[in-house]
Design a protein around this motif. Structure first.
Motif, mmCIF file in Angstrom:
data_model
loop_
_atom_site.group_PDB
_atom_site.id
_atom_site.type_symbol
_atom_site.label_atom_id
_atom_site.label_comp_id
_atom_site.label_asym_id
_atom_site.label_seq_id
_atom_site.Cartn_x
_atom_site.Cartn_y
_atom_site.Cartn_z
ATOM 1 N N PRO A 50 3.526 3.020 -2.365
ATOM 2 C CA PRO A 50 3.590 3.952 -1.222
ATOM 3 C C PRO A 50 2.339 4.807 -1.038
ATOM 4 O O PRO A 50 2.368 6.021 -1.193
ATOM 5 C CB PRO A 50 4.807 4.816 -1.574
ATOM 6 N N THR A 54 6.473 5.644 4.895
ATOM 7 C CA THR A 54 7.326 4.456 4.972
ATOM 8 C C THR A 54 7.156 3.710 6.298
ATOM 9 O O THR A 54 7.099 2.480 6.315
ATOM 10 C CB THR A 54 8.807 4.840 4.789
ATOM 11 N N GLU A 55 7.068 4.442 7.397
ATOM 12 C CA GLU A 55 6.922 3.791 8.699
ATOM 13 C C GLU A 55 5.572 3.105 8.819
ATOM 14 O O GLU A 55 5.466 1.990 9.347
ATOM 15 C CB GLU A 55 7.117 4.802 9.835
ATOM 16 N N THR A 57 3.782 1.997 6.334
ATOM 17 C CA THR A 57 3.812 0.849 5.435
ATOM 18 C C THR A 57 4.524 -0.326 6.094
ATOM 19 O O THR A 57 4.051 -1.468 6.038
ATOM 20 C CB THR A 57 4.523 1.212 4.115
ATOM 21 N N ARG A 58 5.652 -0.033 6.713
ATOM 22 C CA ARG A 58 6.410 -1.109 7.369
ATOM 23 C C ARG A 58 5.621 -1.718 8.518
ATOM 24 O O ARG A 58 5.587 -2.944 8.687
ATOM 25 C CB ARG A 58 7.755 -0.569 7.875
ATOM 26 N N THR A 80 10.399 -0.425 1.412
ATOM 27 C CA THR A 80 9.495 0.717 1.344
ATOM 28 C C THR A 80 10.141 1.845 0.537
ATOM 29 O O THR A 80 11.367 1.936 0.452
ATOM 30 C CB THR A 80 9.144 1.231 2.748
ATOM 31 N N THR A 81 9.312 2.691 -0.035
ATOM 32 C CA THR A 81 9.808 3.847 -0.787
ATOM 33 C C THR A 81 9.113 5.103 -0.292
ATOM 34 O O THR A 81 7.987 5.045 0.222
ATOM 35 C CB THR A 81 9.574 3.684 -2.302
ATOM 36 N N TYR A 82 9.772 6.229 -0.472
ATOM 37 C CA TYR A 82 9.277 7.488 0.080
ATOM 38 C C TYR A 82 8.015 7.965 -0.621
ATOM 39 O O TYR A 82 7.072 8.444 0.014
ATOM 40 C CB TYR A 82 10.380 8.556 -0.010
ATOM 41 N N TYR A 87 9.377 5.148 -6.112
ATOM 42 C CA TYR A 87 8.846 3.792 -6.329
ATOM 43 C C TYR A 87 8.902 3.416 -7.815
ATOM 44 O O TYR A 87 9.405 2.357 -8.186
ATOM 45 C CB TYR A 87 7.413 3.747 -5.822
#
Length: 286
Positions: A50, A54-55, A57-58, A80-82, A87
């Motif tokens: 991360p 998250t958004e 990353t996605r 994904t992780t915060y 993680y």
């Protein structure tokens, strides 16, 4: 109505009820089947460290997940992780992710403890730098003890490196969590913190844009991030993933995916021995 007719109607009603129940049982999924559908997981659970939200990353990595799915014919879920705390907590169980893209510290841990195999890596090496503003008047890292230093939430690569630089528990900087390396550097520039630990290329980019920064310390270079596969991904599938990623730079679609994740140079093969020893950074507190 006489008793005979009543008995006939009652029996007919019971028979219809029984038939309806039978049809319902045959046409509706069982509770067990419903539970299986709810708990079914993807063949490949793809996680990315991360280093951004998250958004973000996605958005950046979903095309890569789709690319791997297309190459392998397997279902691929991008997870994904915060932050790094979540993680690390989920990754070290060895159960949630079986395809992971991250830094040498975690790669070596998985090779040693979870039977992971490195497939490909981003070419070359990368270093990190402890940086402050040029007008801060700080010339040595010892002057940061007790002062605010930004890093991505531990156990991020930057935080692990800081622990190596400041080994005495009573003589530590005050860590301020950043959402990303860019955010950490921004906090230095706006005066929120005195210093930050960030990838060295990011410092060079900021300085080229006219920002006056001072490098307090630059760490020795480490291998760039790599993709590892867990033992539940069979050898044939690993080979398909490896080939697909090594060939990604040869097609327009592949180049677009590489550009989206910031690695237009593509991937190269990865050997486990280049990651040996880096998990020791995690032994400090994690």
């Amino acid at each position: 109505m006489n008793k005979t007719k009543l008995y006939i109607l009652t029996a007919a009603g019971l028979a219809l009820s029984a038939l309806a129940a039978m049809v319902t049982a045959l046409t509706m999924p069982s509770r067990q089947t419903m539970d299986l559908n709810l708990t079914r997981v993807a063949d490949i659970r793809f996680a990315v460290q991360p280093i951004m939200g998250t958004e973000a990353t996605r958005k950046a990595y979903q095309p890569l997940a789709d690319y791997i799915a297309g190459a392998t014919g397997k279902s691929v879920e991008l997870i994904t992780t915060y932050n790094y705390t979540e993680y690390w907590s989920r990754m070290k169980t060895g159960k949630e992710f079986n395809l992971i893209l991250d830094a040498p510290f975690y790669i070596d841990y998985r090779i040693k403890n979870q039977g992971h195999v490195p497939l490909v890596k981003v070419p070359g090496v990368i270093s990190n730098s402890l940086v402050t503003r040029a007008d801060a008047g700080i010339l040595d890292i010892s002057e940061l003890i007790g002062k605010k230093v930004a890093t991505i939430t531990p156990p991020s690569p930057g935080s692990l490196i800081l622990q190596k630089l400041f080994t005495k528990a009573a003589r530590q900087p005050y860590l301020v969590s950043a959402k990303s390396s860019e955010h950490a550097l921004e906090m230095v520039l706006n005066g929120t913190v005195v210093a930050a630990i960030v990838p060295t290329p990011l410092v060079g980019q900021a300085m080229s844009q006219g920002n006056e920064l001072f490098l307090l310390e630059t760490t020795p270079p480490i291998p760039h991030i790599a993709l590892t596969a867990g033992p539940d991904i069979d050898v044939a599938t690993r080979e398909i993933i490896t080939k697909a990623l090594l060939d990604a730079s040869k097609t327009a679609k592949g180049l677009a995916i590489l550009k989206a994740i910031g690695f237009e140079e593509g991937f190269e093969t990865a050997a486990p021995e280049i990651y040996m020893g880096y998990s020791e950074y995690l032994n400090q507190q994690w």
